[in-house]
Design a protein around this motif. Structure first.
Motif, PDB file in Angstrom:
ATOM      1  N   THR A  51       0.751  -1.120   0.108  1.00  0.00           N
ATOM      2  CA  THR A  51      -0.086  -0.121  -0.206  1.00  0.00           C
ATOM      3  C   THR A  51       0.802   1.313   0.062  1.00  0.00           C
ATOM      4  OG1 THR A  51      -1.492  -1.213   1.283  1.00  0.00           O
ATOM      5  CG2 THR A  51      -2.043   1.256   1.216  1.00  0.00           C
ATOM      6  N   LYS A  54       1.935   1.837  -3.481  1.00  0.00           N
ATOM      7  CA  LYS A  54       0.754   2.270  -4.262  1.00  0.00           C
ATOM      8  C   LYS A  54       0.566   3.988  -3.927  1.00  0.00           C
ATOM      9  CE  LYS A  54      -0.200  -1.323  -6.504  1.00  0.00           C
ATOM     10  NZ  LYS A  54       0.177  -1.359  -7.582  1.00  0.00           N
ATOM     11  N   GLU A  72      -6.691  -1.557 -12.577  1.00  0.00           N
ATOM     12  CA  GLU A  72      -6.288  -2.744 -11.904  1.00  0.00           C
ATOM     13  C   GLU A  72      -6.961  -3.149 -10.783  1.00  0.00           C
ATOM     14  OE1 GLU A  72      -1.364  -3.179 -12.908  1.00  0.00           O
ATOM     15  OE2 GLU A  72      -1.924  -2.687 -11.021  1.00  0.00           O
ATOM     16  N   ALA A  73      -7.417  -1.901  -9.963  1.00  0.00           N
ATOM     17  CA  ALA A  73      -8.244  -2.376  -8.790  1.00  0.00           C
ATOM     18  C   ALA A  73      -9.634  -2.673  -9.079  1.00  0.00           C
ATOM     19  CB  ALA A  73      -8.126  -1.033  -7.840  1.00  0.00           C
ATOM     20  N   PRO A  77     -12.103  -5.650  -7.738  1.00  0.00           N
ATOM     21  CA  PRO A  77     -12.288  -4.894  -6.520  1.00  0.00           C
ATOM     22  C   PRO A  77     -12.320  -5.558  -5.308  1.00  0.00           C
ATOM     23  CG  PRO A  77     -14.246  -5.094  -7.948  1.00  0.00           C
ATOM     24  CD  PRO A  77     -12.956  -5.496  -8.678  1.00  0.00           C
ATOM     25  N   PHE A  80      -7.991  -7.242  -5.197  1.00  0.00           N
ATOM     26  CA  PHE A  80      -6.718  -6.941  -5.566  1.00  0.00           C
ATOM     27  C   PHE A  80      -5.903  -6.495  -4.488  1.00  0.00           C
ATOM     28  CE2 PHE A  80      -8.846  -2.969  -4.414  1.00  0.00           C
ATOM     29  CZ  PHE A  80      -7.931  -1.941  -4.324  1.00  0.00           C
ATOM     30  N   VAL A  81      -6.416  -6.211  -3.116  1.00  0.00           N
ATOM     31  CA  VAL A  81      -5.695  -5.883  -1.910  1.00  0.00           C
ATOM     32  C   VAL A  81      -4.976  -7.133  -1.554  1.00  0.00           C
ATOM     33  CG1 VAL A  81      -5.631  -5.190   0.318  1.00  0.00           C
ATOM     34  CG2 VAL A  81      -7.141  -3.897  -1.401  1.00  0.00           C
ATOM     35  N   TYR A 123      -7.834   5.521  -4.448  1.00  0.00           N
ATOM     36  CA  TYR A 123      -8.958   4.667  -4.866  1.00  0.00           C
ATOM     37  C   TYR A 123     -10.283   5.048  -4.856  1.00  0.00           C
ATOM     38  CZ  TYR A 123      -5.071   1.414  -5.396  1.00  0.00           C
ATOM     39  OH  TYR A 123      -3.749   0.882  -5.941  1.00  0.00           O
TER      40      TYR A 123
END
Length: 281
Positions: A51, A54, A72-73, A77, A80-81, A123
């Motif tokens: 993170t 990002k 990408e996210a 959704p 992705f994390v 985001y």
């Protein structure tokens, strides 16, 4: 010191405290499971490192962040994390630790140089430097709690909790919305007892020998009171409501909020099971 500078300094301290918990661990201990299902110590640090990277991209190349990271996210959704944490966690622990250290320092420098008044893409809605630093501190503290719990370490609460408490209060309407509930129109009063020795903040009022962090109108019908640490554990879903005895709600809406509070972005979290005798209430 500016507001952003103060939050960045607190973020540095929070990161260093967590760093100290994992820096001396042998490599095999990084595979220790944490309370987050499927996440080891390595996943927790990997998530923070991912993170930070990002956020660093958003601060150093906003156009690329919007052109690459956001799509990408949107393509995944709900995953992705976790995918980012899983990929980063595959690195050897020493390499992962060094990556986290380098990334958070680069992010601190980038945020320090970000033009005053401008917002960074993210985001969700764009964020000010102070908001981005506060969000990174909240995540560092919350995932640090997972690490501490896994290592059976009790951390001493600090005045840095005021940033997390503030996010917890400000995300009240978000918590309602992710549960498909209509947020109440009226403001709530939230009064939290700060950790012992906390310096007075702009939102603090004296109370009971400890600083009181207070939010919302004094005459609000809906009220939440309790210990700041317990509120932060609740808002980050690091403890079940039944295990946080100091938290009290006055009013049906306030009571509902304490059952759904969520300071972090994304879909409703699963939270932690209750460890209280007799189970959840």
């Amino acid at each position: 010191m500016s507001e952003a500078g103060a939050v960045l300094a607190d973020l540095t301290e929070e990161s260093e405290e967590l760093d100290a918990l994992v820096a001396g661990l042998p490599a095999e201990r990084w595979a220790t499971p944490t309370p987050a299902a499927g996440w080891t110590l390595a996943h927790q640090i990997a998530h923070l490192a991912w993170t930070d990277q990002k956020a660093l991209l958003a601060a150093t190349d906003p156009d690329r962040f919007l052109r690459v990271a956001v799509p990408e996210a949107l393509a995944a959704p709900l995953t992705f994390v976790d995918e980012g944490a899983e990929a980063a966690a595959q690195a050897p622990p020493a390499e992962l630790l060094q990556s986290w250290r380098a990334g958070r320092e680069a992010l601190r420098e980038a945020l320090t140089q970000w033009p005053a008044g401008d917002k960074l893409p993210w985001y969700g809605p764009p964020m000010s430097v102070a908001s981005m630093a506060s969000a990174r501190l909240m995540e560092t503290w919350a995932h640090g709690q997972d690490v501490a719990d896994a290592l059976e370490v009790t951390r001493t609460p600090t005045a840095r909790l005021r940033h997390i408490a503030r996010i917890g209060v400000r995300t009240r309407n978000f918590a309602y919305s992710v549960h498909h509930l209509t947020p109440p129109e009226e403001e709530f009063r939230v009064e939290l007892r700060a950790p012992w020795g906390s310096p007075r903040s702009s939102a603090a009022e004296s109370g009971g020998g400890r600083e009181l962090w207070a939010y919302g109108p004094q005459d609000a019908a809906q009220r939440v009171t309790g210990d700041a640490l317990e509120f932060c554990l609740l808002a980050t879903q690091r403890a079940h409501r039944a295990d946080l005895p100091s938290l009290r709600a006055e009013g049906a809406d306030a009571e509902r909020w304490l059952g759904i509070a969520q300071a972090f972005a994304g879909p409703p979290g699963t939270g932690r099971p209750s460890t209280a005798k007799g189970g959840a209430r």
